[in-house]
Design a protein around this motif. Structure first.
Motif, PDB file in Angstrom:
ATOM      1  N   ASP A 437     -56.358 -81.099  80.474  1.00  0.00           N
ATOM      2  CA  ASP A 437     -55.121 -81.605  81.074  1.00  0.00           C
ATOM      3  C   ASP A 437     -54.330 -80.442  81.663  1.00  0.00           C
ATOM      4  O   ASP A 437     -54.097 -79.424  80.999  1.00  0.00           O
ATOM      5  N   ARG A 476     -49.230 -89.388  76.976  1.00  0.00           N
ATOM      6  CA  ARG A 476     -50.008 -89.275  78.213  1.00  0.00           C
ATOM      7  C   ARG A 476     -51.218 -88.366  78.015  1.00  0.00           C
ATOM      8  O   ARG A 476     -52.321 -88.668  78.486  1.00  0.00           O
ATOM      9  N   ILE A 477     -51.027 -87.233  77.305  1.00  0.00           N
ATOM     10  CA  ILE A 477     -52.132 -86.314  77.052  1.00  0.00           C
ATOM     11  C   ILE A 477     -53.219 -86.989  76.225  1.00  0.00           C
ATOM     12  O   ILE A 477     -54.421 -86.897  76.518  1.00  0.00           O
ATOM     13  N   ASN A 479     -53.731 -90.243  75.865  1.00  0.00           N
ATOM     14  CA  ASN A 479     -54.363 -91.321  76.636  1.00  0.00           C
ATOM     15  C   ASN A 479     -55.428 -90.774  77.580  1.00  0.00           C
ATOM     16  O   ASN A 479     -56.457 -91.416  77.829  1.00  0.00           O
ATOM     17  N   GLY A 480     -55.180 -89.575  78.111  1.00  0.00           N
ATOM     18  CA  GLY A 480     -56.147 -88.971  79.012  1.00  0.00           C
ATOM     19  C   GLY A 480     -57.448 -88.589  78.330  1.00  0.00           C
ATOM     20  O   GLY A 480     -58.467 -88.391  79.000  1.00  0.00           O
ATOM     21  N   GLN A 484     -62.900 -89.832  77.086  1.00  0.00           N
ATOM     22  CA  GLN A 484     -63.796 -88.694  76.916  1.00  0.00           C
ATOM     23  C   GLN A 484     -64.238 -88.504  75.469  1.00  0.00           C
ATOM     24  O   GLN A 484     -65.220 -87.791  75.218  1.00  0.00           O
TER      25      GLN A 484
END
Length: 534
Positions: A437, A476-477, A479-480, A484
């Motif tokens: 990120d 947000r981090i 969720n990203g 993966q």
């Protein structure tokens, strides 16, 4: 695609050869005789030739023998920052037949007491800035009161001592260093490293990279750590200068590379990520780099690192205990972005084994073990620890790896795991994903107690400049990372930090991080999804 210079072909058969000179003292004597006026060491305060360093180290070695009573096998500690007196002291101790004991210059009283007592050092070379601490330690500990203190001495103050090297027998199997590990779990252990260990490291790295006398190497780590020392062995091997920066600074590192026209550097741990997180500059490719060696290149950034600075980045794997085990050669472009560590050097054998010591199939994780040369003799005064790590001629690294595509890829540390329910989670895998990120500078993942699962995953996150340390950012981090990582690997907790405590090798010190968090707890966001049942 980064192109490898076809005019600098790697002589692969050289990797399998024994170095023609197998002592550091012999390498310095050879370069001083062959090229006395060639630059060898460049520090902020000036530069010195091979001939000047040979003269300086010979005179200081004579002083250590005559004035300080240093005899073959005596341990002599060095507690200095990154100044030219550090490598001069190191090479002088070796020329006198002594054993160097590097001491981190940031150590405080307890650390210094431990290293002096554990090593049995008779002499300590230091400077005026550290002398009060040394005096305090000597005064407070009767068993250390007789440690002799030698202030780092300029060449001009040693002229009464002969400039020819002492007649002391030094061979490849002569003990050169008690090199203390970073000590991420309790007090550090001292690896017993010979002259042959260091000269092999220099020989292998020179052969694997195609470096020669026209190159310029640059390092920014503390000299007490092993990497500036093997960089010195490298430059003694090829007859090239070594530039030593006072410290590593992500914001200024590439400017120094340009300023000194460095063609080679070695970085490790979080350094690549910290460098890449710096704002891009039109001058990024305005450098002379031919190759960068690195330990732990972030796979997701590998190709971007090469494109940004215009040079091949290649993985090299080893430990203080084993020196170098695996290396990716410049022409191995298929390794870029794969996370693979390259091939075993010809003098090493590598296996990936289960807890019973049996080889695991390709693609399955196991412990990476290594055998061959270079290798430590063992841990100083720790036969039980040596026996646990060196078994039947194989060094057990504690690293989890898989064999794939003819190479090896690390997946974590055996002890750096979170045990969540019935699942083992490699912290390094989660950290690599989170650090992709753009708003994240670095992360450290740990396990925290949980009544239901035993442990839950917590991520300490250092945000980039200007990024708000808020619940929304944390969410947000995380969720990203969901597309993966498997669901059970997703961190439940996030705590933002301004920085991380680090070892001398620029790795995050998780024991120190845990201690800091316990003493000064920060705001932790619980991001458990609704109806999470594991």
């Amino acid at each position: 695609m980064i192109q490898v210079d076809p005019g600098r072909a790697i002589e692969l058969d050289r990797l399998a050869m024994d170095p023609p000179i197998n002592t550091l003292v012999g390498l310095l004597a050879h370069q001083a005789a062959r090229s006395p006026d060639r630059e060898f060491l460049r520090f902020a305060e000036g530069s010195w030739t091979f001939g000047e360093i040979d003269c300086w180290t010979s005179r200081l070695a004579r002083r250590l023998i005559a004035e300080d009573g240093v005899r073959p096998g005596d341990r002599v500690a060095i507690m200095l920052p990154n100044v030219v007196e550090w490598p001069v002291a190191w090479l002088s101790i070796l020329a006198a037949g002594g054993v160097a004991v590097p001491v981190n210059s940031s150590y405080r009283r307890a650390d210094l007491e431990f290293v002096l007592r554990d090593s049995g050092a008779r002499v300590l070379i230091t400077d005026a800035a550290h002398a009060p601490l040394v005096d305090e330690v000597r005064a407070a500990n009767e068993d250390l009161a007789e440690v002799r203190v030698v202030e780092a001495t300029p060449l001009g103050e040693l002229t009464r001592y002969p400039a020819d090297r002492p007649a002391v027998a030094v061979a490849g199997d002569t003990l050169a260093n008690l090199q203390y590990t970073s000590g991420t779990t309790g007090f550090p252990k001292a690896c017993m490293l010979t002259h042959d260990y260091w000269t092999r490291l220099g020989w292998v790295c020179a052969s694997a990279t195609g470096l020669g006398p026209d190159d310029v190497a640059l390092t920014a780590q503390p000299f007490s750590y092993m990497d500036p020392q093997w960089n010195t062995a490298l430059c003694l091997t090829i007859g090239a200068p070594l530039v030593v920066l006072p410290r590593f600074s992500a914001s200024g590192f590439m400017a120094h590379v340009r300023e000194h026209r460095a063609t080679f550097c070695y970085v490790l741990g979080s350094m690549p990520t910290l460098l890449f997180k710096q704002p891009p500059s039109p001058r990024d490719r305005d450098n002379d780099l031919r190759i960068v060696l690195c330990s732990a290149i972030p796979a997701a950034l590998h190709a971007q690192l090469e494109q940004r600075w215009g040079a091949p980045w290649r993985e090299i794997f080893g430990m203080t205990e084993s020196g170098v085990d695996l290396v990716s050669l410049p022409e191995n472009t298929a390794d870029v972005g794969s996370g693979r560590l390259g091939q075993p050097i010809p003098t090493k054998r590598i296996r990936v084994v289960d807890p019973q010591g049996e080889d695991v199939p390709e693609g399955e994780p196991g412990e990476l073990i290594t055998s061959g040369e270079p290798m430590m003799l063992g841990y100083w005064n720790r036969p039980d620890d040596t026996a646990r790590v060196l078994r039947d001629g194989w060094l057990h690294t504690g690293d989890l790896a898989v064999r794939e595509a003819g190479g090896y890829r690390l997946v974590g540390r055996i002890k750096d795991m979170v045990r969540r329910g019935g699942e083992n989670i490699a912290c390094a895998e989660v950290e690599r994903v989170l650090e992709r990120d753009d708003s994240v500078v670095a992360t450290a993942v740990v396990g925290v107690p949980d009544e239901l699962f035993g442990e839950e995953v917590k991520a300490f996150v250092q945000p980039a400049a200007g990024v708000e340390a808020s619940r929304a950012t944390a969410q947000r981090i995380i969720n990203g990372a969901r597309d993966q990582l498997a669901r059970f690997k997703i961190p439940r907790y996030v705590e933002f930090v301004a920085d991380f405590p680090r070892t001398p090798s620029e790795r995050v010190s998780k024991p120190a991080l845990r201690a800091r968090a316990a003493e000064h707890p920060g705001l932790t966001y619980d991001l458990r999804p609704p109806r999470d049942i594991g």
